[in-house]
Design an enzyme around this catalytic site. Sequence first.
Site, short mmCIF file in Angstrom:
data_model
loop_
_atom_site.label_atom_id
_atom_site.label_comp_id
_atom_site.label_asym_id
_atom_site.label_seq_id
_atom_site.Cartn_x
_atom_site.Cartn_y
_atom_site.Cartn_z
N ASP A 29 -3.17 -1.45 -7.04
CA ASP A 29 -3.77 -1.82 -5.76
C ASP A 29 -5.23 -2.25 -5.96
O ASP A 29 -6.16 -1.44 -5.87
CB ASP A 29 -3.64 -0.63 -4.81
CG ASP A 29 -4.13 -0.93 -3.41
OD1 ASP A 29 -4.74 -1.99 -3.21
OD2 ASP A 29 -3.89 -0.09 -2.53
N SER A 60 -7.75 -1.73 -3.11
CA SER A 60 -8.33 -0.38 -3.05
C SER A 60 -9.37 -0.18 -4.15
O SER A 60 -10.44 0.39 -3.91
CB SER A 60 -7.24 0.69 -3.20
OG SER A 60 -6.49 0.76 -2.03
N ARG A 86 0.85 -1.20 0.00
CA ARG A 86 0.00 0.00 0.00
C ARG A 86 0.89 1.24 0.00
O ARG A 86 0.90 2.01 0.96
CB ARG A 86 -0.94 -0.01 1.21
CG ARG A 86 -1.70 -1.30 1.47
CD ARG A 86 -2.54 -1.81 0.35
NE ARG A 86 -3.83 -1.22 0.13
CZ ARG A 86 -4.96 -1.54 0.75
NH1 ARG A 86 -4.95 -2.40 1.74
NH2 ARG A 86 -6.10 -0.99 0.40
N TYR A 106 -2.16 -0.54 9.10
CA TYR A 106 -3.40 -1.27 9.38
C TYR A 106 -3.74 -1.14 10.85
O TYR A 106 -2.90 -0.77 11.67
CB TYR A 106 -3.23 -2.75 9.00
CG TYR A 106 -3.22 -3.00 7.52
CD1 TYR A 106 -4.39 -3.09 6.80
CD2 TYR A 106 -2.02 -3.16 6.84
CE1 TYR A 106 -4.38 -3.34 5.44
CE2 TYR A 106 -1.99 -3.40 5.47
CZ TYR A 106 -3.18 -3.49 4.79
OH TYR A 106 -3.16 -3.74 3.43
N GLN A 121 -0.16 2.41 -6.21
CA GLN A 121 -1.60 2.68 -6.16
C GLN A 121 -2.35 2.19 -7.40
O GLN A 121 -3.48 1.74 -7.31
CB GLN A 121 -1.85 4.17 -5.98
CG GLN A 121 -1.98 4.55 -4.53
CD GLN A 121 -2.14 6.03 -4.29
OE1 GLN A 121 -2.34 6.79 -5.22
NE2 GLN A 121 -2.05 6.42 -3.05
P1 NAD Z 1 -9.12 -2.42 5.89
O1 NAD Z 1 -10.13 -2.95 4.93
O2 NAD Z 1 -8.00 -3.28 6.35
O3 NAD Z 1 -9.90 -1.91 7.20
C1 NAD Z 1 -10.93 -0.94 7.10
C2 NAD Z 1 -10.83 0.01 8.25
O4 NAD Z 1 -11.25 -0.63 9.45
C3 NAD Z 1 -9.43 0.54 8.52
O5 NAD Z 1 -9.44 1.94 8.38
C4 NAD Z 1 -9.17 0.12 9.95
O6 NAD Z 1 -8.43 1.09 10.67
C5 NAD Z 1 -10.57 -0.01 10.49
N1 NAD Z 1 -10.70 -0.80 11.73
C6 NAD Z 1 -10.09 -1.95 12.08
N2 NAD Z 1 -10.48 -2.34 13.31
C7 NAD Z 1 -11.40 -1.43 13.73
C8 NAD Z 1 -12.16 -1.28 14.91
N3 NAD Z 1 -12.08 -2.15 15.91
N4 NAD Z 1 -12.97 -0.21 14.98
C9 NAD Z 1 -13.06 0.68 13.97
N5 NAD Z 1 -12.36 0.61 12.84
C10 NAD Z 1 -11.53 -0.44 12.72
O7 NAD Z 1 -8.55 -1.04 5.36
P2 NAD Z 1 -8.04 -0.66 3.91
O8 NAD Z 1 -9.04 0.17 3.25
O9 NAD Z 1 -7.56 -1.90 3.25
O10 NAD Z 1 -6.81 0.27 4.29
C11 NAD Z 1 -5.77 -0.24 5.13
C12 NAD Z 1 -4.64 0.75 5.29
O11 NAD Z 1 -3.94 0.91 4.05
C13 NAD Z 1 -5.11 2.14 5.67
O12 NAD Z 1 -4.16 2.67 6.55
C14 NAD Z 1 -5.10 2.90 4.39
O13 NAD Z 1 -4.97 4.29 4.55
C15 NAD Z 1 -3.87 2.30 3.75
N6 NAD Z 1 -3.88 2.45 2.30
C16 NAD Z 1 -2.82 3.07 1.70
C17 NAD Z 1 -2.79 3.22 0.33
C18 NAD Z 1 -1.63 3.88 -0.33
O14 NAD Z 1 -0.97 4.69 0.25
N7 NAD Z 1 -1.34 3.52 -1.54
C19 NAD Z 1 -3.82 2.73 -0.45
C20 NAD Z 1 -4.90 2.10 0.19
C21 NAD Z 1 -4.90 1.95 1.57
#
Ligand code: NAD
Length: 373
Positions: A130, A133, A122, A226, A127
């Site tokens: 990904d 995403s 990530r 995460y 991106q």
């Molecule tokens: P995910 O599907 O793993 O989880 C969804 C959300 O659930 C997350 O925001 C997580 O913090 C939240 N979560 C987990 N346990 C929880 C709880 N008990 N209560 C409330 N919320 C809770 O998330 P994702 O969309 O796959 O994203 C994961 C990470 O990757 C994030 O930090 C995101 O910003 C990052 N990301 C970065 C990039 C990039 O820079 N290229 C792209 C996509 C995602």
Amino acid sequence: MTVKIAVLKETRPGELRVAMVPSVIDRLMRLGAQVAIQSGAGDAVKLPDAAFKNATCVVDAAQLVRDADIVLAVQPPAAETVRAMKTGALLISFIYANKEPALVDLLRQKKITCFAMERVPRISRAQTMDALSSQATLAGYYAALLGATHLARIFPRMTTAVGSLRPATVLVMGLGVAGLQALATARRLGAIVEGYDVRPETKGEAASLGARFVDTGVNATGEGGYARELTPEEKSKVAKVLTAHIQQADVIITTASVPGRPAPKLIGKAQVDGMKAGAVIVDLAADGGGNCEYTKPGETIQIGQVTIVAPLNVPSLLGEHASELYAKNLLNLLELLIHDGKIAPDWNDEVLAKTALTGAGSAKRVGVAKPAA
Ligand code: NAD
């Protein structure tokens, strides 16, 4: 030189997507690839074989993959298809190795270099590859629509000749990619939106989408951006603050997940029992067991006056666009792999080294955690 790419028809129940679309095949051909698809692969997303004018159609999966250099799919392919692949060929699909140990063993035996799409790092540079995403964005959008259509009220404030209707309040729990898109969509539909996540950095992201952030004072930022699992004390502190917001919401969309673990339970039975009559929960974490204690993955149920909608594989429900974005994610990865009509991966490239689950590159990786299986 030509690289032979084969695109499989998905066979898992409920999987409507296809790993390739005709517009992307044109771009693969410019890279020096020749594409064959399994007959019927795009049928479920209204892409009949005739739409793939630039590809050869093959009926039988084993025959399709037999001389392919690269096999593309959305879900992990069937073992018999992997057995039919050329030794040393490449496979690119979602795998989730911890759920597929036998398949991973088979890939190793066949010396298949497998790029598992859920492993794409990530980072900004990756991106465009990904797929987690791209698919989560669509799921988040769809969750807001599911919330709207299961509610016997409207989302926006509306002024009519006989008076004004108050806007709905939508609470989104879990502000990753899907959650932020759900917030944005609900807001565009005119709802009052609230967001909650255990990662404090999401506060600013929620605010930039016009949402109020529910602050519980617990920071659960874990490895790699995460979330981590919360302690029992943290869980009870969070539950106390959240209950008030849960019980005043018209729609709650939950998207929380912790990698490699069952979905965390964010909404307990007692909290649902105290919700407004007519309220709706859309549980996007149903594939991982769900974020609500009442959730029945794959079903829409009624608990008292509350509706809980828990669809599985939501990106597949928007299969046409989901396939288009996934195919573009694959194209961007393939551009790192194919040079001058030849497969020539640079294993010093962090994106390739981290995405490789089995095969040549995974053995050469330096400073990269060992694959899960
Ligand atoms: P995910 O599907 O793993 O989880 C969804 C959300 O659930 C997350 O925001 C997580 O913090 C939240 N979560 C987990 N346990 C929880 C709880 N008990 N209560 C409330 N919320 C809770 O998330 P994702 O969309 O796959 O994203 C994961 C990470 O990757 C994030 O930090 C995101 O910003 C990052 N990301 C970065 C990039 C990039 O820079 N290229 C792209 C996509 C995602």
